[in-house]
Motif scaffolding. Sequence first.
Motif, PDB file in Angstrom:
ATOM      1  N   ARG A   1      43.718  17.914  92.877  1.00 50.65           N
ATOM      2  CA  ARG A   1      42.884  17.372  93.943  1.00 50.65           C
ATOM      3  C   ARG A   1      43.656  17.189  95.244  1.00 50.65           C
ATOM      4  O   ARG A   1      43.107  17.339  96.332  1.00 50.65           O
ATOM      5  N   ALA A   2      44.938  16.826  95.126  1.00 51.39           N
ATOM      6  CA  ALA A   2      45.754  16.592  96.326  1.00 51.39           C
ATOM      7  C   ALA A   2      47.150  17.160  96.084  1.00 51.39           C
ATOM      8  O   ALA A   2      47.894  16.650  95.246  1.00 51.39           O
ATOM      9  N   ILE A   3      47.498  18.211  96.837  1.00 53.66           N
ATOM     10  CA  ILE A   3      48.803  18.856  96.731  1.00 53.66           C
ATOM     11  C   ILE A   3      49.589  18.547  97.999  1.00 53.66           C
ATOM     12  O   ILE A   3      49.131  18.836  99.112  1.00 53.66           O
ATOM     13  N   TYR A   4      50.765  17.951  97.836  1.00 56.54           N
ATOM     14  CA  TYR A   4      51.627  17.610  98.965  1.00 56.54           C
ATOM     15  C   TYR A   4      52.818  18.562  98.964  1.00 56.54           C
ATOM     16  O   TYR A   4      53.614  18.580  98.020  1.00 56.54           O
ATOM     17  N   ASP A   5      52.921  19.364 100.003  1.00 53.94           N
ATOM     18  CA  ASP A   5      54.030  20.317 100.100  1.00 53.94           C
ATOM     19  C   ASP A   5      55.134  19.746 100.965  1.00 53.94           C
ATOM     20  O   ASP A   5      54.927  19.424 102.138  1.00 53.94           O
ATOM     21  N   VAL A   6      56.329  19.599 100.393  1.00 54.70           N
ATOM     22  CA  VAL A   6      57.497  19.144 101.155  1.00 54.70           C
ATOM     23  C   VAL A   6      58.597  20.193 101.117  1.00 54.70           C
ATOM     24  O   VAL A   6      59.757  19.909 101.376  1.00 54.70           O
ATOM     25  N   SER A   7      58.214  21.437 100.797  1.00 55.69           N
ATOM     26  CA  SER A   7      59.200  22.507 100.653  1.00 55.69           C
ATOM     27  C   SER A   7      59.620  23.099 101.988  1.00 55.69           C
ATOM     28  O   SER A   7      60.704  23.669 102.105  1.00 55.69           O
ATOM     29  N   GLY A   8      58.761  23.017 103.001  1.00 52.48           N
ATOM     30  CA  GLY A   8      59.040  23.674 104.272  1.00 52.48           C
ATOM     31  C   GLY A   8      58.848  25.180 104.236  1.00 52.48           C
ATOM     32  O   GLY A   8      59.192  25.882 105.184  1.00 52.48           O
ATOM     33  N   ASP A   9      58.272  25.696 103.133  1.00 53.17           N
ATOM     34  CA  ASP A   9      58.052  27.134 102.955  1.00 53.17           C
ATOM     35  C   ASP A   9      56.737  27.527 103.617  1.00 53.17           C
ATOM     36  O   ASP A   9      55.658  27.153 103.163  1.00 53.17           O
ATOM     37  N   LEU A  35      44.037  24.521  93.768  1.00 54.67           N
ATOM     38  CA  LEU A  35      43.208  23.397  94.177  1.00 54.67           C
ATOM     39  C   LEU A  35      41.919  23.297  93.377  1.00 54.67           C
ATOM     40  O   LEU A  35      41.306  24.305  93.019  1.00 54.67           O
ATOM     41  N   ALA A  36      41.490  22.065  93.163  1.00 50.82           N
ATOM     42  CA  ALA A  36      40.128  21.820  92.698  1.00 50.82           C
ATOM     43  C   ALA A  36      39.170  22.010  93.880  1.00 50.82           C
ATOM     44  O   ALA A  36      39.587  21.942  95.048  1.00 50.82           O
ATOM     45  N   PRO A  37      37.884  22.248  93.619  1.00 55.36           N
ATOM     46  CA  PRO A  37      36.929  22.344  94.731  1.00 55.36           C
ATOM     47  C   PRO A  37      36.967  21.090  95.601  1.00 55.36           C
ATOM     48  O   PRO A  37      36.938  19.965  95.098  1.00 55.36           O
ATOM     49  N   GLY A  38      37.066  21.305  96.913  1.00 59.73           N
ATOM     50  CA  GLY A  38      37.137  20.187  97.844  1.00 59.73           C
ATOM     51  C   GLY A  38      38.496  19.535  97.916  1.00 59.73           C
ATOM     52  O   GLY A  38      38.651  18.509  98.588  1.00 59.73           O
ATOM     53  N   GLY A  39      39.492  20.119  97.257  1.00 60.50           N
ATOM     54  CA  GLY A  39      40.829  19.533  97.244  1.00 60.50           C
ATOM     55  C   GLY A  39      41.536  19.663  98.578  1.00 60.50           C
ATOM     56  O   GLY A  39      41.121  20.415  99.467  1.00 60.50           O
ATOM     57  N   GLU A  40      42.640  18.924  98.698  1.00 58.17           N
ATOM     58  CA  GLU A  40      43.368  18.851  99.964  1.00 58.17           C
ATOM     59  C   GLU A  40      44.825  19.248  99.774  1.00 58.17           C
ATOM     60  O   GLU A  40      45.463  18.874  98.787  1.00 58.17           O
ATOM     61  N   ARG A  43      36.800  27.331  97.665  1.00 57.45           N
ATOM     62  CA  ARG A  43      37.171  25.993  97.179  1.00 57.45           C
ATOM     63  C   ARG A  43      36.845  24.908  98.197  1.00 57.45           C
ATOM     64  O   ARG A  43      37.023  23.725  97.912  1.00 57.45           O
ATOM     65  N   GLU A  44      36.376  25.291  99.383  1.00 60.86           N
ATOM     66  CA  GLU A  44      36.162  24.343 100.482  1.00 60.86           C
ATOM     67  C   GLU A  44      37.417  23.489 100.665  1.00 60.86           C
ATOM     68  O   GLU A  44      37.394  22.252 100.710  1.00 60.86           O
ATOM     69  N   ALA A  45      38.548  24.201 100.763  1.00 66.45           N
ATOM     70  CA  ALA A  45      39.846  23.535 100.830  1.00 66.45           C
ATOM     71  C   ALA A  45      40.024  22.789 102.148  1.00 66.45           C
ATOM     72  O   ALA A  45      39.551  23.220 103.206  1.00 66.45           O
ATOM     73  N   GLN A  46      40.715  21.675 102.070  1.00 64.63           N
ATOM     74  CA  GLN A  46      41.099  20.913 103.246  1.00 64.63           C
ATOM     75  C   GLN A  46      42.614  21.002 103.422  1.00 64.63           C
ATOM     76  O   GLN A  46      43.352  20.954 102.441  1.00 64.63           O
ATOM     77  N   ILE A  47      43.049  21.135 104.668  1.00 63.17           N
ATOM     78  CA  ILE A  47      44.479  21.202 104.977  1.00 63.17           C
ATOM     79  C   ILE A  47      44.782  20.151 106.024  1.00 63.17           C
ATOM     80  O   ILE A  47      44.134  20.106 107.081  1.00 63.17           O
TER      81      ILE A  47
END
Length: 317
Positions: free
Chosen positions: A206-214, A225-230, A251-255
Amino acid sequence: MDTTAVVLEQPEQLRLACLALDAAKDDDVVVAVDWSGISTGTERLLWTGRMPAFPGMGYPLVPGYESVGHVLAAGPASGHAVGTPVFVPGARCFGEVRGLFGGAASRLVVPGSRVVELDGGLGDRGVLLALAATAYHAVAGGGKRADIHPPDLIVGHGVLGRLLARMTVVAGYPPPTVWEREASRRDGALDYPVLDPDDDPKRNYRAIYDVSGDASVLDTLIARLAPGGEIVLAGFYSQPLHFNFAPAFMREAQIRCAAEWQRPDLLAVRELAEAGRLSLDGLITHHEDATAAASAYRTAFGDLQCLKMVLDWRTLQ
């Protein structure tokens, strides 16, 4: 008054230099720096010359925004007393030499409103407060939103990823999964799993936090992502980010971009750390005397075993 400072003359050209400090005003403090951390995010970009356009950007510059020391002199309107331990998130006090971010020096002149008093018990671990505040701001959103979901997947198990995972657990949320491709960096987890992405079959985060800088990671994350995930971009990216629209559309993804931490974030994590709720242990892996700054920077950026390098300035005060 003079100071000894790390000066980046040009990318990959670093030296220690004696610089004249700006005169302290009534609302300033003079800080004798005990320790400063080396950032493997923004400072690496300054070192390599890949830093995107940024206010005040240019060489020569004094880097660093993770300094801990004590007040050497205090102006009558500074709000601080001599001898008080403080955290300093950088300074601009070097005349014509830019302070970007200006914390890697033996002495600093800083407005009293910028420093944060410490109880002294954190010691060199206090340099980690900036990264802790970064993690806190990513989750708290600067207090401007009530609908932010804590991470159930964190990408990257460096210091920022570890702090973000620890903070999630401390807050009472379910332990997040952390992805880390480098096997040597998968240890050190506190009550959360660390996996190689290829070993993780889950595709409904549901919520993926990227701290890789990639900058190339978005398509991979959108597919999980799940549908509507961020997806929260909590790292610092030197290249343009891009993604394929169709999977994100389906997925109606949010960024969301996590902005720079603010003073309330720093105060919040100071309280958590000083109360013993947020552990800062095991994150500083390397120390060097500030006189060996050139080799310390190479180690910080080139040794995968180095999570956080700290420079010790006490012999130069």
